[in-house]
Write a protein that holds these residues in place. Sequence first.
Motif, PDB file in Angstrom:
ATOM      1  N   THR A  55       0.836  -1.203   0.000  1.00 54.27           N
ATOM      2  CA  THR A  55       0.000   0.000   0.000  1.00 54.27           C
ATOM      3  C   THR A  55       0.870   1.251   0.000  1.00 54.27           C
ATOM      4  OG1 THR A  55      -1.649  -1.234   1.268  1.00 54.27           O
ATOM      5  CG2 THR A  55      -1.934   1.139   1.139  1.00 54.27           C
ATOM      6  N   ALA A  56       1.893   1.264   0.869  1.00 49.95           N
ATOM      7  CA  ALA A  56       2.766   2.430   0.979  1.00 49.95           C
ATOM      8  C   ALA A  56       3.534   2.692  -0.317  1.00 49.95           C
ATOM      9  CB  ALA A  56       3.739   2.247   2.138  1.00 49.95           C
ATOM     10  N   ALA A  57       3.858   1.645  -1.048  1.00 54.14           N
ATOM     11  CA  ALA A  57       4.594   1.816  -2.301  1.00 54.14           C
ATOM     12  C   ALA A  57       3.688   2.243  -3.448  1.00 54.14           C
ATOM     13  CB  ALA A  57       5.307   0.514  -2.668  1.00 54.14           C
ATOM     14  N   THR A  58       2.390   2.055  -3.279  1.00 52.10           N
ATOM     15  CA  THR A  58       1.445   2.311  -4.360  1.00 52.10           C
ATOM     16  C   THR A  58       0.697   3.632  -4.210  1.00 52.10           C
ATOM     17  OG1 THR A  58       1.116  -0.076  -4.492  1.00 52.10           O
ATOM     18  CG2 THR A  58      -0.476   1.278  -5.628  1.00 52.10           C
ATOM     19  N   LEU A  59       0.358   3.994  -2.981  1.00 50.82           N
ATOM     20  CA  LEU A  59      -0.511   5.148  -2.749  1.00 50.82           C
ATOM     21  C   LEU A  59       0.138   6.164  -1.821  1.00 50.82           C
ATOM     22  CD1 LEU A  59      -3.830   3.201  -2.042  1.00 50.82           C
ATOM     23  CD2 LEU A  59      -3.214   4.366  -4.175  1.00 50.82           C
ATOM     24  N   PRO A  60      -0.121   7.455  -2.051  1.00 49.18           N
ATOM     25  CA  PRO A  60       0.311   8.467  -1.082  1.00 49.18           C
ATOM     26  C   PRO A  60      -0.598   8.410   0.151  1.00 49.18           C
ATOM     27  CG  PRO A  60      -0.877   9.500  -2.883  1.00 49.18           C
ATOM     28  CD  PRO A  60      -0.734   8.041  -3.242  1.00 49.18           C
ATOM     29  N   LEU A  61      -0.147   8.997   1.249  1.00 47.76           N
ATOM     30  CA  LEU A  61      -0.897   8.918   2.513  1.00 47.76           C
ATOM     31  C   LEU A  61      -2.355   9.370   2.410  1.00 47.76           C
ATOM     32  CD1 LEU A  61       1.856   9.974   5.084  1.00 47.76           C
ATOM     33  CD2 LEU A  61       1.042   7.681   4.523  1.00 47.76           C
ATOM     34  N   PRO A  62      -2.668  10.494   1.734  1.00 46.69           N
ATOM     35  CA  PRO A  62      -4.084  10.881   1.636  1.00 46.69           C
ATOM     36  C   PRO A  62      -4.936   9.835   0.901  1.00 46.69           C
ATOM     37  CG  PRO A  62      -2.674  12.743   1.075  1.00 46.69           C
ATOM     38  CD  PRO A  62      -1.780  11.533   1.183  1.00 46.69           C
ATOM     39  N   ALA A  63      -4.346   9.172  -0.094  1.00 47.33           N
ATOM     40  CA  ALA A  63      -5.087   8.144  -0.828  1.00 47.33           C
ATOM     41  C   ALA A  63      -5.298   6.898   0.039  1.00 47.33           C
ATOM     42  CB  ALA A  63      -4.360   7.782  -2.116  1.00 47.33           C
ATOM     43  N   ILE A  64      -4.323   6.579   0.880  1.00 48.51           N
ATOM     44  CA  ILE A  64      -4.480   5.440   1.793  1.00 48.51           C
ATOM     45  C   ILE A  64      -5.608   5.724   2.777  1.00 48.51           C
ATOM     46  CG2 ILE A  64      -3.384   4.113   3.644  1.00 48.51           C
ATOM     47  CD1 ILE A  64      -0.718   4.468   2.127  1.00 48.51           C
ATOM     48  N   GLU A  65      -5.632   6.944   3.291  1.00 45.76           N
ATOM     49  CA  GLU A  65      -6.702   7.322   4.215  1.00 45.76           C
ATOM     50  C   GLU A  65      -8.060   7.232   3.520  1.00 45.76           C
ATOM     51  OE1 GLU A  65      -7.997  10.988   7.152  1.00 45.76           O
ATOM     52  OE2 GLU A  65      -5.991  10.979   6.266  1.00 45.76           O
ATOM     53  N   ALA A  66      -8.139   7.719   2.281  1.00 41.94           N
ATOM     54  CA  ALA A  66      -9.397   7.655   1.525  1.00 41.94           C
ATOM     55  C   ALA A  66      -9.789   6.203   1.260  1.00 41.94           C
ATOM     56  CB  ALA A  66      -9.258   8.419   0.209  1.00 41.94           C
ATOM     57  N   LEU A  67      -8.819   5.366   0.950  1.00 41.65           N
ATOM     58  CA  LEU A  67      -9.085   3.946   0.714  1.00 41.65           C
ATOM     59  C   LEU A  67      -9.671   3.304   1.973  1.00 41.65           C
ATOM     60  CD1 LEU A  67      -8.810   1.305  -0.975  1.00 41.65           C
ATOM     61  CD2 LEU A  67      -6.498   1.121  -0.043  1.00 41.65           C
ATOM     62  N   CYS A  68      -9.074   3.580   3.126  1.00 45.45           N
ATOM     63  CA  CYS A  68      -9.594   3.032   4.389  1.00 45.45           C
ATOM     64  C   CYS A  68     -11.028   3.502   4.630  1.00 45.45           C
ATOM     65  CB  CYS A  68      -8.691   3.418   5.554  1.00 45.45           C
ATOM     66  SG  CYS A  68      -7.103   2.572   5.558  1.00 45.45           S
ATOM     67  N   ASP A  69     -11.274   4.797   4.368  1.00 47.58           N
ATOM     68  CA  ASP A  69     -12.632   5.323   4.541  1.00 47.58           C
ATOM     69  C   ASP A  69     -13.623   4.592   3.649  1.00 47.58           C
ATOM     70  OD1 ASP A  69     -11.818   7.168   6.440  1.00 47.58           O
ATOM     71  OD2 ASP A  69     -11.576   8.807   4.980  1.00 47.58           O
ATOM     72  N   GLU A  70     -13.224   4.340   2.398  1.00 51.44           N
ATOM     73  CA  GLU A  70     -14.109   3.623   1.466  1.00 51.44           C
ATOM     74  C   GLU A  70     -14.354   2.192   1.941  1.00 51.44           C
ATOM     75  OE1 GLU A  70     -12.733   3.825  -2.590  1.00 51.44           O
ATOM     76  OE2 GLU A  70     -12.258   5.957  -2.373  1.00 51.44           O
ATOM     77  N   LEU A  71     -13.321   1.556   2.461  1.00 45.44           N
ATOM     78  CA  LEU A  71     -13.485   0.184   2.956  1.00 45.44           C
ATOM     79  C   LEU A  71     -14.365   0.149   4.202  1.00 45.44           C
ATOM     80  CD1 LEU A  71      -9.866  -1.123   2.358  1.00 45.44           C
ATOM     81  CD2 LEU A  71     -11.944  -1.878   1.181  1.00 45.44           C
ATOM     82  N   PHE A  72     -14.192   1.115   5.100  1.00 43.63           N
ATOM     83  CA  PHE A  72     -15.072   1.206   6.270  1.00 43.63           C
ATOM     84  C   PHE A  72     -16.519   1.384   5.832  1.00 43.63           C
ATOM     85  CE2 PHE A  72     -11.334   2.690   8.931  1.00 43.63           C
ATOM     86  CZ  PHE A  72     -11.360   1.610   9.791  1.00 43.63           C
TER      87      PHE A  72
END
Length: 168
Positions: free
Chosen positions: A138-155
């Motif tokens: 995840t860290a190699a693929t997405l910047p931190l804001p995108a990771i946060e958005a991804l988590c929000d979408e999964l939640f």
Amino acid sequence: MRHARLPRRPGRARRGRGRHLYEETRRALSAGHPLLIRWQHQEPAAAMILAMLTGEEKEIYVNVANRGLIGNLPEGGCVEVPARVGAAGVRPVAVGDLPVQVAALNRTFLNVVELTVRAVLDGERAHVYRAAMLDPNTAATLPLPAIEALCDELFEAHGDLLPAAVRR
């Protein structure tokens, strides 16, 4: 004697040919016919059961708590190791220390798992975000804001299935 065939893909038994084989198997079993299983390769669970029933020892790989099985990984963490299976049950085999680079990669993954579990145990939703941010892929693929958005979408997508401790 007639033998029922087990569908090759039980998870897809609701569609097409798989559904037909599933129904055929159900009817045969309901009628008391024996089930003949033809595996192209043996699934680990089937190999375990067969070895335990027949006493014929087999080696399989299992996921178990690390209780001295891999010396340079944390005690109690989940590890995959060879195991001997037979009439006496499943006996994991100690493999000793892993090469340092392999152990380091495994510890990275175990850190992600520990944070995810701690999220539920501590009721700390932020641990899920931290776990995703520490995941190497995840860290190699997405910047931190995108990771946060991804988590929000999964939640949002799986909220009803998640433990109450991490729901909003």
